[in-house]
Design a protein around this motif. Structure first.
Motif, mmCIF file in Angstrom:
data_model
loop_
_atom_site.group_PDB
_atom_site.id
_atom_site.type_symbol
_atom_site.label_atom_id
_atom_site.label_comp_id
_atom_site.label_asym_id
_atom_site.label_seq_id
_atom_site.Cartn_x
_atom_site.Cartn_y
_atom_site.Cartn_z
ATOM 1 N N GLU A 122 30.874 34.993 27.604
ATOM 2 C CA GLU A 122 31.628 33.894 26.998
ATOM 3 C C GLU A 122 32.494 34.443 25.863
ATOM 4 O O GLU A 122 33.247 35.392 26.041
ATOM 5 C CB GLU A 122 30.656 32.810 26.512
ATOM 6 N N ASN A 123 32.418 33.819 24.682
ATOM 7 C CA ASN A 123 33.201 34.320 23.535
ATOM 8 C C ASN A 123 32.283 34.936 22.472
ATOM 9 O O ASN A 123 32.629 34.984 21.290
ATOM 10 C CB ASN A 123 34.009 33.180 22.904
ATOM 11 N N GLN A 180 45.807 41.500 50.869
ATOM 12 C CA GLN A 180 45.275 40.354 50.142
ATOM 13 C C GLN A 180 43.911 40.687 49.558
ATOM 14 O O GLN A 180 43.191 41.533 50.092
ATOM 15 C CB GLN A 180 45.167 39.129 51.056
ATOM 16 N N TRP A 181 43.522 39.991 48.473
ATOM 17 C CA TRP A 181 42.225 40.218 47.831
ATOM 18 C C TRP A 181 41.861 39.004 46.988
ATOM 19 O O TRP A 181 42.669 38.097 46.793
ATOM 20 C CB TRP A 181 42.276 41.478 46.969
ATOM 21 N N GLN A 182 40.633 39.015 46.474
ATOM 22 C CA GLN A 182 40.129 37.986 45.582
ATOM 23 C C GLN A 182 39.852 38.605 44.207
ATOM 24 O O GLN A 182 39.600 39.798 44.108
ATOM 25 C CB GLN A 182 38.853 37.351 46.135
ATOM 26 N N PRO A 183 39.904 37.810 43.120
ATOM 27 C CA PRO A 183 39.673 38.350 41.776
ATOM 28 C C PRO A 183 38.267 38.937 41.640
ATOM 29 O O PRO A 183 37.350 38.590 42.392
ATOM 30 C CB PRO A 183 39.840 37.135 40.860
ATOM 31 N N PRO A 184 38.067 39.823 40.664
ATOM 32 C CA PRO A 184 36.721 40.364 40.422
ATOM 33 C C PRO A 184 35.780 39.272 39.903
ATOM 34 O O PRO A 184 36.228 38.248 39.384
ATOM 35 C CB PRO A 184 36.966 41.452 39.364
ATOM 36 N N VAL A 226 35.262 34.063 33.076
ATOM 37 C CA VAL A 226 36.661 33.813 33.403
ATOM 38 C C VAL A 226 36.749 33.328 34.848
ATOM 39 O O VAL A 226 36.258 33.997 35.760
ATOM 40 C CB VAL A 226 37.520 35.079 33.221
ATOM 41 N N LYS A 227 37.381 32.179 35.061
ATOM 42 C CA LYS A 227 37.520 31.606 36.395
ATOM 43 C C LYS A 227 38.974 31.524 36.866
ATOM 44 O O LYS A 227 39.224 31.337 38.042
ATOM 45 C CB LYS A 227 36.919 30.188 36.418
ATOM 46 N N ARG A 228 39.926 31.674 35.956
ATOM 47 C CA ARG A 228 41.345 31.550 36.316
ATOM 48 C C ARG A 228 41.858 32.842 36.930
ATOM 49 O O ARG A 228 41.666 33.936 36.385
ATOM 50 C CB ARG A 228 42.165 31.209 35.076
ATOM 51 N N ARG A 229 42.538 32.715 38.069
ATOM 52 C CA ARG A 229 43.085 33.894 38.748
ATOM 53 C C ARG A 229 44.208 34.541 37.939
ATOM 54 O O ARG A 229 44.417 35.743 38.026
ATOM 55 C CB ARG A 229 43.603 33.503 40.126
ATOM 56 N N LEU A 244 40.610 36.378 27.788
ATOM 57 C CA LEU A 244 39.471 37.041 27.155
ATOM 58 C C LEU A 244 38.823 37.995 28.156
ATOM 59 O O LEU A 244 37.691 37.808 28.609
ATOM 60 C CB LEU A 244 38.463 36.000 26.655
ATOM 61 N N VAL A 245 39.572 39.035 28.508
ATOM 62 C CA VAL A 245 39.134 40.015 29.488
ATOM 63 C C VAL A 245 39.356 41.405 28.893
ATOM 64 O O VAL A 245 40.295 41.620 28.121
ATOM 65 C CB VAL A 245 39.910 39.870 30.825
#
Length: 317
Positions: A72-73, A124-128, A133-136, A193-194
């Motif tokens: 989280e933060n 094509q791929w999906q986020p890690p 973090v849920k936003r692409r 926040l990555v």
């Protein structure tokens, strides 16, 4: 005493919720020195001791393993102190923002779809995976496409790198059907926040000549199986139609079942059973006529099995 505190304290979060913290022993410590780590995620909390230490060859604590860490933060506060023959040594304190020490997992579900006609491939791929973090849009990517060497075709091993790619797809436009390629991808922060450090590489995915060949072979095998299935189906239908078109048995005749002899003779005998004759003389005449007819039709049925015989019985008056 100077030089007894730990050095090079580093923590890394990996695989979403695991964290390892490691350190080096002090420069001026003896072999009987031991260290202990404590941590908390809020100033108001109490410190919690490490439950799973990493040890060196002398049995000294040189790290700690943590599980179920949420990012989280949060900020984390670490304290490492130690003892030597019952005497305290210099302690070490550090505050770390957890998301900054996360090692991102590789991008997920990397796939490549090539079309020979357009000489292009869509990757094509999906986020890690992350726990906070849920936003692409929070990620950007680096792609490395390697041209595999092939001595038989005089093809050398080359690579091409594309950085700062946003979104979850990329068009590789230099595709050649005579070459073999591989692609790998990794991710980093894109203003969220990555962690700003690059994450882990995905497992290389190969594509190219072998992929097209295997697809064609698969289609040929599928067509062969379908053709064989169609032939078997037609054979089964033909066999069924042969059996269905065979001689259809005649319907059951209740009169013939009641009397296995010639049908018309049987019919005459059945009729006599339902005739009520009050005069004994007429009864004898009917009985004599029935016997004659019976013998006549019996002899004819033996000599002419397929010939129809019509019997006419005149009323005796």
């Amino acid at each position: 005493m100077n030089g007894t505190a730990i050095e090079n304290f580093v923590c890394v979060i990996f695989n979403v919720s695991f964290m390892n913290c490691t350190w080096h022993v002090g420069r001026n410590v003896s072999g009987d020195t031991q260290y202990f780590l404590y941590w908390k995620t809020s100033r108001k909390e109490d410190f919690t001791g490490c439950q799973n230490y990493i040890k060196d060859n002398y049995g000294r604590h040189t790290g700690c393993r943590f599980q179920n860490v949420t990012i989280e933060n949060k900020r984390a506060y670490f304290l490492v102190n130690g003892s030597r023959n019952g005497q305290n040594i210099q302690s070490y304190k550090k505050m770390i923002i957890l998301y900054k020490i996360e090692k991102l997992t590789p991008p997920l579900n990397v796939t490549v779809n090539c079309t020979e006609a357009s000489h292009g491939c869509e990757i094509q791929w999906q986020p890690p995976r992350t726990s906070h973090v849920k936003r692409r849009a929070c990620f950007k990517y680096e792609i490395v496409i390697e041209n595999k060497a092939d001595p038989e075709k005089n093809i050398r091993n080359t690579s091409r790198t594309e950085s700062s790619i946003t979104g979850n797809s990329y068009i590789f436009g230099s595709f050649s059907t005579e070459k073999r390629y591989s692609v790998k991808i990794r991710a980093t922060d894109n203003g969220c926040l990555v962690s700003t450090s690059w994450g882990e590489w995905s497992t290389p995915v190969e594509f190219g000549t072998s992929q097209l060949t295997s697809t064609s072979s698969y289609m040929l095998s599928l067509l062969s199986v379908l053709a064989a299935g169609l032939v078997l189906f037609l054979c089964a239908v033909r066999t069924y139609l042969k059996k269905a078109s065979a001689t259809i048995p005649q319907p059951r005749d209740p009169f013939r079942e009641l009397c296995p002899m010639d049908f018309k003779v049987c019919l005459f005998s059945i009729c006599l059973k339902f005739v009520v004759i009050k005069d004994p003389l007429q009864s004898q005449r009917y009985d004599l006529s029935a016997r004659k007819v019976h013998r006549k039709y019996k002899n004819q049925s033996i000599m002419h099995e397929t010939e129809e015989t019509i019997a006419i019985i005149e009323e005796v008056t």
